[in-house]
Write a protein that holds these residues in place. Structure first.
Motif, short mmCIF file in Angstrom:
data_model
loop_
_atom_site.label_atom_id
_atom_site.label_comp_id
_atom_site.label_asym_id
_atom_site.label_seq_id
_atom_site.Cartn_x
_atom_site.Cartn_y
_atom_site.Cartn_z
N TRP A 71 0.82 -1.21 0.00
CA TRP A 71 0.00 0.00 0.00
C TRP A 71 0.86 1.26 0.00
O TRP A 71 0.39 2.34 -0.39
N ARG A 72 2.13 1.13 0.41
CA ARG A 72 3.03 2.28 0.40
C ARG A 72 3.68 2.51 -0.96
O ARG A 72 4.26 3.57 -1.20
N PRO A 74 4.79 3.42 -4.64
CA PRO A 74 4.36 4.52 -5.53
C PRO A 74 3.38 4.08 -6.61
O PRO A 74 2.50 4.85 -7.00
N ASN A 76 0.96 2.23 -6.35
CA ASN A 76 -0.39 2.14 -5.79
C ASN A 76 -0.90 3.46 -5.24
O ASN A 76 -2.05 3.56 -4.82
N ALA A 77 -0.04 4.47 -5.23
CA ALA A 77 -0.40 5.74 -4.59
C ALA A 77 -1.61 6.40 -5.22
O ALA A 77 -2.42 7.02 -4.53
N SER A 78 -1.73 6.30 -6.56
CA SER A 78 -2.80 7.00 -7.25
C SER A 78 -4.03 6.13 -7.50
O SER A 78 -4.98 6.57 -8.15
N GLY A 82 -5.24 1.86 -3.26
CA GLY A 82 -4.12 2.38 -2.49
C GLY A 82 -4.53 3.49 -1.55
O GLY A 82 -4.12 3.54 -0.39
N ALA A 83 -5.36 4.41 -2.05
CA ALA A 83 -5.84 5.51 -1.21
C ALA A 83 -6.72 5.00 -0.08
O ALA A 83 -6.64 5.48 1.06
N ARG A 86 -4.44 3.25 2.56
CA ARG A 86 -3.68 4.23 3.34
C ARG A 86 -4.58 4.92 4.36
O ARG A 86 -4.20 5.07 5.53
#
Length: 218
Positions: A71-72, A74, A76-78, A82-83, A86
């Motif tokens: 989940w950390r 990059p 998956n960040a967008s 992922g959001a 987090r």
């Protein structure tokens, strides 16, 4: 014969997952495509699966993927998943080490199909750990080429875990037998984590054995 069976089993799984319009063309393309190693390493509590993943990744040039940390990443960040992960982890609603399969598998899929993982191959640490996770992983087409199980007697795992102690200053980890503290001052401030007590270790090992009986191939 077993390798031939595994090949056909893998091709059948790919057909079921991707459902191509032209199955024959798909199979030919799959057979011609070089396969980088896709390795899953599993082991009971105390087996040091992370260390083995790190060693294999360094030696074979694979990407080391830790399920609880995807989940950390990059990549998956967008994403929506992922959001969501987090937000729920940072709020304390979920623990990163126990994300539900419905949330974990999409994050893993994004990571394992990233450019680095596709070009280098990957070694996945500690996932799947339950039958539900294994089924979700298979359904997403995340098929390992190898599965390594770091088995060990329950007595050895118990001794490794129940002997752990943590220094309240600096959080360094010691073991009462294998890596004792350097002096009496340090020894006096060591504590045992709740998850390393004999009763909790017994529960962890029992849960692992029960789940692995359904996850590991016969």
């Amino acid at each position: 014969l077993s390798q031939v069976f595994q090949l056909f089993e893998g091709l059948l799984q790919q057909l079921l997952v991707h459902k191509p319009e032209k199955p024959i063309d798909f199979l030919i393309k799959t057979l011609k495509t070089p396969q980088n190693p896709h390795v899953v390493i599993l082991g009971p509590p105390g087996a040091e699966a992370r260390l083995q993943c790190e060693l294999l990744a360094a030696k074979a040039g694979l990407v080391h993927v830790t399920a609880s940390e995807v989940w950390r990443d990059p990549c998956n960040a967008s994403t929506e998943e992922g959001a969501d992960a987090r937000a729920r982890i940072e709020s304390g609603e979920l623990d990163a080490a126990s994300l539900p399969a419905d949330l974990m598998v999409p994050l893993l899929k994004q990571k394992l199909r990233s450019d680095a993982c596709v070009s280098q191959g990957w070694v996945l640490e500690g996932f799947p750990s339950t039958p539900a996770e294994a089924q979700k992983m298979l359904g997403a087409g995340l098929l390992p080429t190898s599965l390594i199980h770091l088995d060990m007697p329950d007595a050895v795992a118990t001794a490794r875990l129940t002997g752990l102690r943590v220094d309240t200053v600096g959080s360094r980890v010691y073991h009462v037998d294998e890596n004792p503290p350097p002096d009496a001052e340090v020894a006096a401030r060591l504590v045992q984590r709740p998850e390393d007590t004999p009763a909790r270790v017994a529960e962890r090992i029992a849960a692992y054995r029960k789940n692995m009986a359904a996850v590991l191939p016969l």
